[in-house]
Design an enzyme around this catalytic site. Structure first.
Site, PDB file in Angstrom:
ATOM      1  N   LYS A  70       7.511   2.118  -0.886  1.00  0.00           N
ATOM      2  CA  LYS A  70       6.269   2.800  -0.507  1.00  0.00           C
ATOM      3  C   LYS A  70       5.899   3.812  -1.573  1.00  0.00           C
ATOM      4  CE  LYS A  70       3.377   3.697   2.989  1.00  0.00           C
ATOM      5  NZ  LYS A  70       2.324   3.458   2.005  1.00  0.00           N
ATOM      6  N   LYS A 106       5.455   3.307  -6.901  1.00  0.00           N
ATOM      7  CA  LYS A 106       4.197   3.967  -7.308  1.00  0.00           C
ATOM      8  C   LYS A 106       3.431   3.019  -8.206  1.00  0.00           C
ATOM      9  CE  LYS A 106       2.254   8.072  -6.772  1.00  0.00           C
ATOM     10  NZ  LYS A 106       2.494   8.957  -5.614  1.00  0.00           N
TER      11      LYS A 106
END
Ligand code: NAD
Length: 471
Positions: A70, A106
């Protein structure tokens, strides 16, 4: 601003410092620190005028110890492999600190958003999403992006829509990305979550009377002065909630200048001005400071950098007069500036904890998408009826009646927003106490950032061990 180390090296420096206070297997620590995979790609954009431009994008998945990975997607000119890798690593540690059961990732696209039309941004975003699908870098159980610098709900809905069109498993497809509009699978409270989490974290730190005494400050937020750098999603919401709780926001700095008012800036009025004019500048009853970097050096109790990394470096650290630096942005203080400020007794609330409110509420959104039901939908009326029965019974027993005005205040089932805010507050308060306890157990010999990294390392080691990888 200058810094000798890359962003990823700086994150690893914090990791190494914390790892010294643990006794984990060096091989396991090396595995945790490494970035598992980085995907770099370029693609052509056909611009509105018919010309072709090459666009560069990245997605880094730092850790797969928990799935999905995430982390946000950033649109900015300085996006590069080092930046996404460092930010993905921070996500791994951040998720662990706030007990969000995800790995860290990311992504980003190198562009200046202001140079593209809305249609061009849509084409870029959809192509970026299809590149992620092609390489298996997105999916509800694989990797779930979210908004970051330069992106918001609109971009997230383009990503969700593109994924839905391309996947062979459309049922859970909305869980492939978070930060979506509420009307398209988003969750109430996500937009303000990071800024609200920043507020909860600062409030918690200021509640500790001993820590405040050491800084020569009183306990609590009321009456403290603050400076905010960046009036975007995180900066504005942090300013809003701090302002509502009695903090005097004396200065706001943006990329094109800063505004200053020692009596305190009216944040809702500034927000309206910003929406109307597209800038914080020329806001009535405030002085303008053309060099916005100098704004960070104004005397205040709390400095909240909420723009980008490397804003406080060894060059300007000596000029910082704030007693508390609350890192709302990722990496705003370089590692060498961090050491210098810590030596001087400046209290730094680290990014790896403080801006975790966004990913916390993203986790709630992902859960909502997978369960296909709004939080509170099945319990709200039931709670209200139970509360009514209880009050009626008390009225009977006491032979006293509540007034019609008092009744609604006592009877209210939790809405989705109530539950999200409650979960966010619980998470930020508990995580603060956990890292402050680690610091305390080591007789406060290191800063809160080191404590936060120790907390993250211990939790990630435990999850590797429970997976049987390192018995
Ligand atoms: P944003 O794009 O909404 O806002 C950033 C603001 O900073 C913009 O208004 C921009 O003009 C301003 N800015 C840029 N350069 C500046 C400078 N040199 N001086 C002053 N202002 C400057 O971005 P955001 O989502 O608010 O993200 C800000 C930071 O917070 C980033 O470091 C991001 O990684 C971090 N963060 C964001 C989230 C999230 O949920 N959005 C979550 C965790 C961390």
């Amino acid at each position: 601003m200058s810094t000798s180390k890359s962003f990823f090296e700086q994150v690893n420096q914090h990791f190494n410092k914390a790892a010294q206070y643990t006794s984990h297997d060096p091989g396991l620590l090396a595995q945790i620190k490494r970035c598992n995979s980085v995907y770099y790609f370029s693609f052509p954009l056909k611009k509105d005028d018919g010309s072709i431009e090459v666009i560069e994008g990245w997605r880094a998945e730092h850790s797969h110890h928990r799935l999905p990975c995430k982390g946000g997607i950033r649109y900015a000119m300085q996006v590069a492999e080092d930046e996404v890798t460092a930010l993905a690593a921070l996500m791994t540690y951040k998720n662990a600190i706030v007990d969000v059961p995800f790995g860290g990732a990311k992504g980003g696209i190198r562009l200046d958003k202001s140079k593209y039309s809305a249609d061009e941004i849509e084409r870029i975003t959809r192509r970026y999403a299809s590149e992620l699908v092609r390489k298996n870098f997105i999916g509800p159980g694989k990797d779930v992006p979210a908004p970051d610098y330069g992106t918001g709900a609109k971009e997230m809905s383009f990503i969700a829509d593109t994924y839905k069109a391309l996947t062979s498993a459309p049922l859970d497809s909305l869980a492939c990305v978070t930060g979506k509009p509420v009307s398209y699978g988003g969750i109430r409270g996500r937009v303000e979550a990071t800024g609200k989490g920043v507020y909860f974290g600062i409030r918690e730190a200021c509640q500790n009377t001993d820590d405040m005494k050491k800084l020569g400050l009183t306990t609590g937020l009321a009456g403290k002065t603050a400076i905010i750098q960046g009036f975007g999603n995180v900066g504005y919401h942090a300013a809003k909630f701090l302002h509502e709780d009695g903090v005097k926001i004396i200065c706001i700095a943006e990329y094109n200048g800063a505004i200053y008012n020692p009596q305190g800036i009216d944040i809702p009025a500034l927000r309206t001005h910003f929406k109307e004019t597209g800038s914080i500048l020329n806001f009535p009853s405030s002085e303008k400071t053309p060099d916005s970097t100098k704004a960070l050096e104004i005397e205040c109790d709390i400095l909240v950098p909420a723009a980008l990394e490397n804003q406080i470096t060894i060059d300007n650290a000596k000029n910082i007069k704030a007693k508390i630096i609350a890192e709302a942005a990722n990496g705003p203080v370089t590692s060498d500036a961090n050491e210098e400020l810590h030596k001087r007794g400046v209290f730094i609330i680290p990014d790896v904890y403080l801006n975790a409110g966004g990913v916390t509420v993203s986790y709630f959104e992902w859960l909502k998408n997978l369960s296909h039901v709004r939080f509170g939908r099945m319990s709200k009326r039931f709670e209200e009826k139970s509360q009514t029965k209880m009050i009626t019974a008390i009225e009977k027993l006491t032979d006293k009646k509540l007034s019609p005005e008092e009744m609604p205040n006592l009877i209210s089932g939790a809405s989705e927003e109530d539950l999200v805010n409650s979960g966010l507050e619980e998470t930020m308060v508990n995580a603060y106490q956990e890292i402050r306890d680690i610091q305390h157990q080591h007789n406060d010999q290191f800063d809160l950032r080191t404590a936060a990294f120790i907390c993250a390392i211990n939790k990630i080691v435990t999850s590797y061990k429970h997976a049987g990888i390192f018995p």
